[in-house]
Design a protein around this motif. Structure first.
Motif, PDB file in Angstrom:
ATOM      1  N   ASP A  31      47.895 -15.845  40.894  1.00  0.00           N
ATOM      2  CA  ASP A  31      48.081 -16.716  42.012  1.00  0.00           C
ATOM      3  C   ASP A  31      47.390 -15.785  43.459  1.00  0.00           C
ATOM      4  O   ASP A  31      46.940 -16.653  44.163  1.00  0.00           O
ATOM      5  CB  ASP A  31      49.459 -17.111  42.341  1.00  0.00           C
ATOM      6  N   ALA A  35      44.348 -16.962  45.785  1.00  0.00           N
ATOM      7  CA  ALA A  35      44.363 -16.959  47.173  1.00  0.00           C
ATOM      8  C   ALA A  35      43.061 -16.100  47.697  1.00  0.00           C
ATOM      9  O   ALA A  35      42.515 -16.465  48.757  1.00  0.00           O
ATOM     10  CB  ALA A  35      45.647 -16.444  47.601  1.00  0.00           C
ATOM     11  N   ARG A  39      40.017 -17.661  49.694  1.00  0.00           N
ATOM     12  CA  ARG A  39      39.875 -17.541  51.314  1.00  0.00           C
ATOM     13  C   ARG A  39      38.364 -16.794  51.149  1.00  0.00           C
ATOM     14  O   ARG A  39      37.733 -16.936  52.282  1.00  0.00           O
ATOM     15  CB  ARG A  39      40.965 -16.759  51.968  1.00  0.00           C
ATOM     16  N   HIS A 105      48.090 -28.499  50.195  1.00  0.00           N
ATOM     17  CA  HIS A 105      49.040 -27.416  50.450  1.00  0.00           C
ATOM     18  C   HIS A 105      49.578 -27.503  51.905  1.00  0.00           C
ATOM     19  O   HIS A 105      50.384 -26.531  52.173  1.00  0.00           O
ATOM     20  CB  HIS A 105      48.229 -26.242  50.368  1.00  0.00           C
ATOM     21  N   ARG A 108      53.300 -26.361  51.948  1.00  0.00           N
ATOM     22  CA  ARG A 108      53.479 -25.004  51.543  1.00  0.00           C
ATOM     23  C   ARG A 108      54.091 -23.997  52.571  1.00  0.00           C
ATOM     24  O   ARG A 108      54.327 -23.176  52.072  1.00  0.00           O
ATOM     25  CB  ARG A 108      52.720 -24.560  50.378  1.00  0.00           C
ATOM     26  N   SER A 110      53.783 -21.286  55.676  1.00  0.00           N
ATOM     27  CA  SER A 110      53.002 -19.989  55.781  1.00  0.00           C
ATOM     28  C   SER A 110      53.781 -18.980  56.136  1.00  0.00           C
ATOM     29  O   SER A 110      54.898 -19.159  56.157  1.00  0.00           O
ATOM     30  CB  SER A 110      51.938 -20.197  57.207  1.00  0.00           C
ATOM     31  N   ARG A 129      44.432 -24.774  61.343  1.00  0.00           N
ATOM     32  CA  ARG A 129      44.101 -23.954  60.186  1.00  0.00           C
ATOM     33  C   ARG A 129      42.708 -24.481  59.606  1.00  0.00           C
ATOM     34  O   ARG A 129      41.901 -23.615  59.195  1.00  0.00           O
ATOM     35  CB  ARG A 129      45.239 -24.227  59.092  1.00  0.00           C
ATOM     36  N   VAL A 132      40.401 -22.418  61.918  1.00  0.00           N
ATOM     37  CA  VAL A 132      40.437 -21.123  61.484  1.00  0.00           C
ATOM     38  C   VAL A 132      39.499 -20.532  60.209  1.00  0.00           C
ATOM     39  O   VAL A 132      38.862 -19.601  60.182  1.00  0.00           O
ATOM     40  CB  VAL A 132      42.000 -20.567  61.375  1.00  0.00           C
ATOM     41  N   ASP A 151      44.476  -8.984  56.851  1.00  0.00           N
ATOM     42  CA  ASP A 151      45.382  -9.874  57.906  1.00  0.00           C
ATOM     43  C   ASP A 151      45.967 -11.008  57.070  1.00  0.00           C
ATOM     44  O   ASP A 151      47.057 -11.436  57.468  1.00  0.00           O
ATOM     45  CB  ASP A 151      44.433 -10.469  58.889  1.00  0.00           C
ATOM     46  N   MET A 152      45.434 -11.722  56.087  1.00  0.00           N
ATOM     47  CA  MET A 152      46.049 -12.661  55.437  1.00  0.00           C
ATOM     48  C   MET A 152      47.090 -12.435  54.254  1.00  0.00           C
ATOM     49  O   MET A 152      48.165 -12.954  54.225  1.00  0.00           O
ATOM     50  CB  MET A 152      44.864 -13.533  54.997  1.00  0.00           C
TER      51      MET A 152
ATOM     52  N   GLU B  14      46.227 -12.354  68.242  1.00  0.00           N
ATOM     53  CA  GLU B  14      46.261 -13.757  68.357  1.00  0.00           C
ATOM     54  C   GLU B  14      45.451 -14.182  66.974  1.00  0.00           C
ATOM     55  O   GLU B  14      45.876 -15.213  66.111  1.00  0.00           O
ATOM     56  CB  GLU B  14      45.910 -14.548  69.170  1.00  0.00           C
ATOM     57  N   VAL B  15      44.340 -13.780  66.722  1.00  0.00           N
ATOM     58  CA  VAL B  15      43.651 -13.842  65.499  1.00  0.00           C
ATOM     59  C   VAL B  15      44.296 -13.547  64.207  1.00  0.00           C
ATOM     60  O   VAL B  15      44.267 -14.247  63.322  1.00  0.00           O
ATOM     61  CB  VAL B  15      42.252 -13.039  65.710  1.00  0.00           C
ATOM     62  N   ARG B  16      44.812 -12.359  64.453  1.00  0.00           N
ATOM     63  CA  ARG B  16      45.793 -11.919  63.044  1.00  0.00           C
ATOM     64  C   ARG B  16      46.929 -12.958  62.894  1.00  0.00           C
ATOM     65  O   ARG B  16      46.967 -13.224  61.659  1.00  0.00           O
ATOM     66  CB  ARG B  16      46.257 -10.454  63.506  1.00  0.00           C
ATOM     67  N   LEU B  18      46.980 -16.194  63.581  1.00  0.00           N
ATOM     68  CA  LEU B  18      46.356 -17.258  62.835  1.00  0.00           C
ATOM     69  C   LEU B  18      45.708 -17.123  61.623  1.00  0.00           C
ATOM     70  O   LEU B  18      45.960 -18.283  60.908  1.00  0.00           O
ATOM     71  CB  LEU B  18      44.800 -17.665  63.976  1.00  0.00           C
ATOM     72  N   LEU B  19      45.171 -15.968  61.359  1.00  0.00           N
ATOM     73  CA  LEU B  19      44.696 -15.663  59.882  1.00  0.00           C
ATOM     74  C   LEU B  19      45.958 -15.764  58.909  1.00  0.00           C
ATOM     75  O   LEU B  19      45.810 -16.305  57.709  1.00  0.00           O
ATOM     76  CB  LEU B  19      44.071 -14.433  60.049  1.00  0.00           C
ATOM     77  N   ALA B  20      47.164 -15.035  59.159  1.00  0.00           N
ATOM     78  CA  ALA B  20      48.213 -14.928  58.484  1.00  0.00           C
ATOM     79  C   ALA B  20      48.974 -16.338  58.346  1.00  0.00           C
ATOM     80  O   ALA B  20      49.258 -16.900  57.204  1.00  0.00           O
ATOM     81  CB  ALA B  20      49.509 -14.250  59.161  1.00  0.00           C
ATOM     82  N   GLU B  21      48.569 -17.351  59.363  1.00  0.00           N
ATOM     83  CA  GLU B  21      49.087 -18.712  59.276  1.00  0.00           C
ATOM     84  C   GLU B  21      48.297 -19.292  58.335  1.00  0.00           C
ATOM     85  O   GLU B  21      48.669 -20.442  57.509  1.00  0.00           O
ATOM     86  CB  GLU B  21      49.281 -19.404  60.512  1.00  0.00           C
ATOM     87  N   ALA B  22      47.106 -18.870  58.270  1.00  0.00           N
ATOM     88  CA  ALA B  22      46.016 -19.567  57.455  1.00  0.00           C
ATOM     89  C   ALA B  22      45.897 -19.434  55.907  1.00  0.00           C
ATOM     90  O   ALA B  22      45.214 -19.625  54.977  1.00  0.00           O
ATOM     91  CB  ALA B  22      44.656 -19.934  57.981  1.00  0.00           C
ATOM     92  N   ARG B  23      47.015 -18.402  55.712  1.00  0.00           N
ATOM     93  CA  ARG B  23      46.963 -17.693  54.080  1.00  0.00           C
ATOM     94  C   ARG B  23      47.170 -18.774  53.343  1.00  0.00           C
ATOM     95  O   ARG B  23      48.098 -19.790  53.653  1.00  0.00           O
ATOM     96  CB  ARG B  23      47.912 -16.655  54.349  1.00  0.00           C
ATOM     97  N   HIS B  24      46.592 -18.775  51.987  1.00  0.00           N
ATOM     98  CA  HIS B  24      46.691 -19.849  50.956  1.00  0.00           C
ATOM     99  C   HIS B  24      47.728 -19.336  50.264  1.00  0.00           C
ATOM    100  O   HIS B  24      47.904 -18.104  49.692  1.00  0.00           O
ATOM    101  CB  HIS B  24      45.604 -19.743  50.073  1.00  0.00           C
ATOM    102  N   THR B  25      48.967 -20.098  50.052  1.00  0.00           N
ATOM    103  CA  THR B  25      50.360 -19.747  49.568  1.00  0.00           C
ATOM    104  C   THR B  25      50.696 -20.652  48.308  1.00  0.00           C
ATOM    105  O   THR B  25      51.647 -20.419  47.626  1.00  0.00           O
ATOM    106  CB  THR B  25      51.463 -19.766  50.503  1.00  0.00           C
ATOM    107  N   GLY B  26      49.706 -21.370  47.872  1.00  0.00           N
ATOM    108  CA  GLY B  26      49.727 -22.336  46.990  1.00  0.00           C
ATOM    109  C   GLY B  26      49.767 -21.567  45.454  1.00  0.00           C
ATOM    110  O   GLY B  26      48.871 -20.728  45.540  1.00  0.00           O
ATOM    111  N   PRO B  27      50.277 -21.985  44.565  1.00  0.00           N
ATOM    112  CA  PRO B  27      49.444 -21.698  43.095  1.00  0.00           C
ATOM    113  C   PRO B  27      48.273 -21.950  42.911  1.00  0.00           C
ATOM    114  O   PRO B  27      47.684 -22.763  43.457  1.00  0.00           O
ATOM    115  CB  PRO B  27      50.399 -22.391  41.996  1.00  0.00           C
TER     116      PRO B  27
END
Lengths: 221, 237
Positions: A31, A35, A39, A105, A108, A110, A129, A132, A151-152, B14-16, B18-27
């Protein structure tokens, strides 16, 4: 169902002929690798291809793993390399690869915040999002990979340097340049500004200037 | 990189965020999981999947011998061209370019033109159409380009046709594998269809793996190597 063996033990078992070990190992990290691939590539189709490339490469090159890094670091390295190789070779058109995983998603959440209950707020989050990710897709692939991992995904810079097979300073530099570029691309999302609001500052229009002379045909002399 | 060690600006922070918020967290999507599992199953049932031990010294020796052999072929080729050229007797000192000059003069007896599908010189110079991998002059190797690898491999696959398609993925030492081994030095390349190629000017072998679902993996091995230098996923034929 669970396999108590460590990552390194599973990899060693795979090299020694255990036909199930690699599957267990890969499933354990799948998983997160997905991800990263998603991305980095920007769309699910290319991400699936790259993840498959990485899977095959890791499967076949397991014997070359020397144990200098953690197995998960090595796996990330193989998958990221597969992504970058695919981007370079196939010239994936990043600008066209708008993220299309938002709807599936959106619930789900963040890392930073929980999903807002208000549909309007949620739509705003999705829009942000989307922007971004669209901006992320427009920066160079090496910077994108660094930002995705640091960062992600939140990996330490030193570990990302191992994943990307480069110096720590190079990772920092790529992140710095990537963030600067993203900041330019995301200017409309700057703090205090929203996409559908007018830009801050004085209004562009000035008050109407009234004519001192009445309009109409010239007066007869 | 001194600037990258400086504290982040509010804009970068702020960019960091936003990137963290846009992380993919799904399976991983189920269809991708199924696809990967199929590939894993296919890999796990390759009988000769034992991880290769690469003898780097041997590889270096083999690459060196290949380079020497290639140089010898060039020298012999030039020499033969001089011998058979009808008017080369008094021009031997300048005959390093005899072949090209003769071609310019239309003297086919010196060096027959290599077959070229697009009618162009199949050398490196000049633009190469994207839809055609080229025949390597003299070596009769299909030439695949690094920067158009997926495209060239798809065309290569079409070029070799579907002969033995069902068997080639199933049996060990196919004639194609033996031919590839003869051209390149046998290596541990796993199962698949073997095609000797010129990869960016370097002798190599492409191994087309058995298609899995709607995709097919093609691995490129440099001669003497048991590790693929490139691996691409193609749509299944």
């Amino acid at each position: 169902m669970g396999d108590d063996r460590s990552d390194a033990e599973l990899l060693a078992a795979h090299v020694n002929g255990d036909t199930d070990a690699f599957g267990v190992l890969f499933a354990r990290h799948r998983d997160r690798l997905w991800a990263v691939a998603l991305r980095t590539m920007g769309n699910p189709e290319d991400a699936a291809d790259a993840l498959q490339d990485g899977l095959i490469a890791a499967f076949r090159r397991a014997g070359s793993f020397r144990g200098e890094a953690a197995v998960t670091t090595w796996l990330h390295r193989v998958v990221v390399n597969a992504c970058l190789d695919r981007i370079r070779a196939a010239k994936v058109r990043r600008a066209e690869a708008l993220p299309d995983d938002l709807d599936s998603h959106r619930d789900r959440g963040s890392l930073a915040t929980s999903a807002p209950a208000d549909p309007a707020d949620r739509a705003l989050d999705d829009e942000r999002r989307h922007q971004v990710l669209a901006a992320l897709a427009r920066i160079p692939a090496d910077q994108r990979a660094a930002l995705v991992l640091v960062d992600m995904e939140g990996y330490p810079v030193a570990q990302v340097a191992e994943m990307l097979d480069c110096a720590v300073g190079t990772v920092k530099s790529r992140c710095s340049r990537g963030r600067a570029r993203l900041a330019e691309l995301l200017d409309m999302l700057a703090p205090g500004r929203e996409a559908d609001h007018p830009a801050p500052g004085n209004p562009a229009t000035s008050p109407p200037v009234r004519s001192t002379h009445p309009r109409g045909p010239p007066e007869p002399t | 990189m001194s600037d990258s060690d400086q504290p982040l600006t509010p804009e970068e922070e702020e960019v960091r965020r936003l990137l963290a918020e846009a992380r993919h967290t799904g399976p991983t999507p189920p269809e991708v999981v199924v696809r990967l599992d199929r590939v894993l199953d296919d890999l796990a049932h390759e009988p000769d999947r034992a991880a290769p031990v690469v003898d780097l010294a041997r590889r270096r020796r083999r690459v060196a011998s290949l380079l020497v052999a290639a140089a010898a072929v060039v020298v012999v080729g030039i020499g033969v061209a001089q011998l058979v050229s009808p008017d080369s007797g008094s021009d031997t000192l300048t005959s390093g370019s005899a072949a090209s000059e003769a071609q310019d003069r239309g003297q086919d007896s010196v060096q027959p033109k290599a077959p070229s599908a697009n009618g162009a010189n199949p050398g490196e110079a000049g633009p190469i159409p994207e839809d055609q991998p080229l025949q390597d002059k003299g070596e009769h190797l299909l030439k695949v380009r690094r920067e158009h690898l997926s495209n060239d491999l798809a065309i290569t696959r079409s070029a070799i046709g579907s002969r033995n398609a069902s068997d080639a993925y199933s049996f060990g030492k196919s004639s194609a594998e033996r031919a590839a081994g003869a051209a390149c030095g046998a290596g541990q390349w796993g199962r698949g269809r073997f095609v000797p190629v010129s990869y960016g000017g370097t002798p190599a072998v492409v191994v087309f793996r058995r298609p899995v679902g709607d995709t097919q993996v093609a691995d490129v091995f440099l001669c003497g190597s048991s590790e693929p230098i490139r691996s691409v996923t193609l749509p299944a034929p």
